[in-house]
Design a protein around this motif. Sequence first.
Motif, PDB file in Angstrom:
ATOM      1  N   MET A 166     -68.792 -47.822  16.679  1.00  0.00           N
ATOM      2  CA  MET A 166     -67.746 -46.924  16.218  1.00  0.00           C
ATOM      3  C   MET A 166     -66.609 -47.728  15.608  1.00  0.00           C
ATOM      4  O   MET A 166     -66.483 -48.926  15.846  1.00  0.00           O
ATOM      5  N   ARG A 167     -65.792 -47.051  14.831  1.00  0.00           N
ATOM      6  CA  ARG A 167     -64.594 -47.685  14.292  1.00  0.00           C
ATOM      7  C   ARG A 167     -63.494 -47.661  15.344  1.00  0.00           C
ATOM      8  O   ARG A 167     -63.676 -47.125  16.438  1.00  0.00           O
ATOM      9  N   ASP A 168     -62.352 -48.223  15.016  1.00  0.00           N
ATOM     10  CA  ASP A 168     -61.192 -48.293  15.911  1.00  0.00           C
ATOM     11  C   ASP A 168     -60.998 -46.980  16.676  1.00  0.00           C
ATOM     12  O   ASP A 168     -60.932 -45.907  16.092  1.00  0.00           O
ATOM     13  N   GLY A 169     -60.895 -47.099  17.983  1.00  0.00           N
ATOM     14  CA  GLY A 169     -60.697 -45.915  18.802  1.00  0.00           C
ATOM     15  C   GLY A 169     -59.407 -45.175  18.511  1.00  0.00           C
ATOM     16  O   GLY A 169     -59.290 -43.979  18.799  1.00  0.00           O
ATOM     17  N   GLN A 170     -58.415 -45.871  17.947  1.00  0.00           N
ATOM     18  CA  GLN A 170     -57.141 -45.248  17.630  1.00  0.00           C
ATOM     19  C   GLN A 170     -57.132 -44.632  16.228  1.00  0.00           C
ATOM     20  O   GLN A 170     -56.129 -44.028  15.840  1.00  0.00           O
ATOM     21  N   HIS A 171     -58.217 -44.760  15.493  1.00  0.00           N
ATOM     22  CA  HIS A 171     -58.242 -44.140  14.168  1.00  0.00           C
ATOM     23  C   HIS A 171     -58.138 -42.624  14.320  1.00  0.00           C
ATOM     24  O   HIS A 171     -58.674 -42.036  15.260  1.00  0.00           O
TER      25      HIS A 171
END
Length: 344
Positions: A156-161
């Motif tokens: 996955m990409r950055d969790g904060q995205h």
Amino acid sequence: MRSLRAALLATAAIGASAAAARADGEVNIYSYRQPELIQPLIDQFTKETGIEANVLFLDKGLVERITAEGANSPADVILTVDIGRLVEAKDGGVTQPLVDETINTRIPAQYRDPAGEWFGLTTRGRVVYASKERVPETAITYEELADPKWKGRLCMRDGQHSYNIGLFASMIAHHGAEYTEKWLTGLKQNLARKPDGNDRSQAKAIMSGECDIALGNTYYVGLMMTNDKDPEEKEWAAATKILFPNAADRGTHVNISGVALAKHAPNKDNAIKLMEFLSSKEAQQIYAEQVFEYPVTPGAEPSEIVKSFGPIKPDTLPLTDIAANRKTASELVDKVGLNDGPSN
């Protein structure tokens, strides 16, 4: 489509008179959406109305810029992706309410701010990309992503995205913060690596065998499938299949792209004309074909490529409920250390 006039883009423009920003036959768009994605829409709008559209693209800081410009801001219309950014614009005081019968008739209430300060234009599903070779499953739920059977197999990409925060906020809305914290911990333990890259690079990681499943938006698959400038992306898309989570129960989490009327819009009449155009079946169809998203106006159809993904059953959770849980979702991402990657 023209970029905003140099005088309006310069820092000195912040102190310019409001009259300087006014020009007959123009509308100024501040956009989080990349210019090439809205070019066909703007071209058609200008063709039909004769109104020139000046577009300023910002990848961040849109609200801060309009706030700094104050009453002299040339911004007429705000275009953005993600419910979070629409709510951010509203809460930041850079939008104004609009009661427009044409728009309200075309856009369903679930995709409109109750106060009329933003309107959804298209939706996209936050789905699971899965390896065609290594994942036999044809159905999945978000809840199952925390199942240990996926240990070392999830990317996955950055969790904060903002895309992920929207999904995590929807989990809080459905299950509560305590459940979601445990679920995020399970996601962390199932990661193949630290969250990294964008949605397209998750598909690349699936093709390379780095992971078997990933979180991604539906529209990126269409963009990869048709990317003649970088044909390697077609290979990434070809290696993946789309699984629509929770299709058998509450439905798949969806987010929106949207539009808002800027607080001090110097060309307000033209701005409203643009917003009405964007809500039309014609414009929605152009949008659907160009960016591979789902139109919200009844009667407008997804592109043939999007239809090929299979039917989507959208989660009917109100977008305002998702927006209300975004702060907690962000806090939980940090609390569980999701971006640190899996523990050894």
